[in-house]
Design a protein around this motif. Structure first.
Motif, short mmCIF file in Angstrom:
data_model
loop_
_atom_site.label_atom_id
_atom_site.label_comp_id
_atom_site.label_asym_id
_atom_site.label_seq_id
_atom_site.Cartn_x
_atom_site.Cartn_y
_atom_site.Cartn_z
N HIS A 92 0.85 -1.19 0.00
CA HIS A 92 0.00 0.00 0.00
C HIS A 92 0.89 1.24 0.00
CE1 HIS A 92 -3.73 -2.17 0.73
NE2 HIS A 92 -3.09 -2.89 1.63
N CYS A 114 -3.88 6.24 -0.25
CA CYS A 114 -3.07 5.13 -0.73
C CYS A 114 -2.67 5.46 -2.16
CB CYS A 114 -3.85 3.83 -0.68
SG CYS A 114 -2.89 2.42 -1.21
N GLU A 143 -0.54 3.57 -3.99
CA GLU A 143 0.07 2.36 -4.58
C GLU A 143 -1.11 1.47 -4.93
OE1 GLU A 143 3.44 1.30 -5.82
OE2 GLU A 143 3.68 2.74 -4.19
N CYS A 161 -3.60 -1.23 -5.12
CA CYS A 161 -3.65 -2.42 -4.28
C CYS A 161 -4.88 -3.27 -4.52
CB CYS A 161 -3.57 -2.00 -2.81
SG CYS A 161 -4.80 -0.77 -2.33
N HIS A 219 -8.86 0.29 -4.13
CA HIS A 219 -7.72 1.20 -3.95
C HIS A 219 -8.12 2.67 -3.80
CE1 HIS A 219 -4.03 3.33 -4.79
NE2 HIS A 219 -4.56 3.83 -5.88
N MET A 221 -9.37 3.87 -0.37
CA MET A 221 -8.49 3.71 0.77
C MET A 221 -7.96 5.06 1.25
SD MET A 221 -5.55 0.89 1.13
CE MET A 221 -4.52 0.83 2.58
#
Ligand code: CUA
Length: 151
Positions: free
Chosen positions: A98, A133, A135, A137, A141, A144
């Protein structure tokens, strides 16, 4: 005729410079290796300090903020920090990679399974900071997020 050669040389070195800068920024910005501690990703919930995630006072105006990342949330997802506090943020993930970016601050970490990512930040300006977040994921995502309030 000679000008052409010099022009070529100039443009060439500019590209080399940009490439070095890009690689350096990417590698460093994501995770300073000196800050990483190892952790068993399957036992994040049982490993202190992540068994009781949240803000912990560690000294005069000094705090530790321990956060567990998992698809697709942060625990806790709402934190209040007193203005002027120096906070060491520790983040661990229970599953996949993450990101942990705090909009408007220098906090921007990659959270990898098996490692604790840490960053220390002093919060001088009151306000609301959104944690994102950054990244990819999985399907959730974009949902997040978390919030830090400096009061
Ligand atoms: Cu977690 Cu994207």
């Amino acid at each position: 005729k000679y000008e052409k050669i010099w022009l070529f040389f100039g443009i060439g070195s500019l590209f080399v410079f940009l490439a070095v800068l890009g690689v350096g920024a990417f590698a460093q910005g994501n995770q300073p290796p000196s800050c990483l501690t190892t952790i068993d990703p399957e036992k994040v919930d049982q490993t202190p300090p992540f068994d009781k995630p949240g803000l912990v006072k560690t000294g005069d105006n000094e705090y530790q903020l321990n956060i567990v990342a998992s698809a697709f949330s942060y625990t806790p997802n709402q934190v209040e920090i007193p203005k002027g506090a120096k906070v060491t943020i520790n983040v661990a993930t229970k599953d996949v990679i993450h990101g942990f970016e705090m909009a408007g601050t220098n906090v921007n970490m990659m959270v990898e399974p098996g490692y604790v990512s840490s960053f220390t930040q002093t919060f001088d300006k009151p306000g609301e900071y959104v944690i994102l977040c950054n990244e990819y994921c999985g399907a959730g995502h974009h949902l997040m997020t978390a919030k830090v309030k400096v009061v």
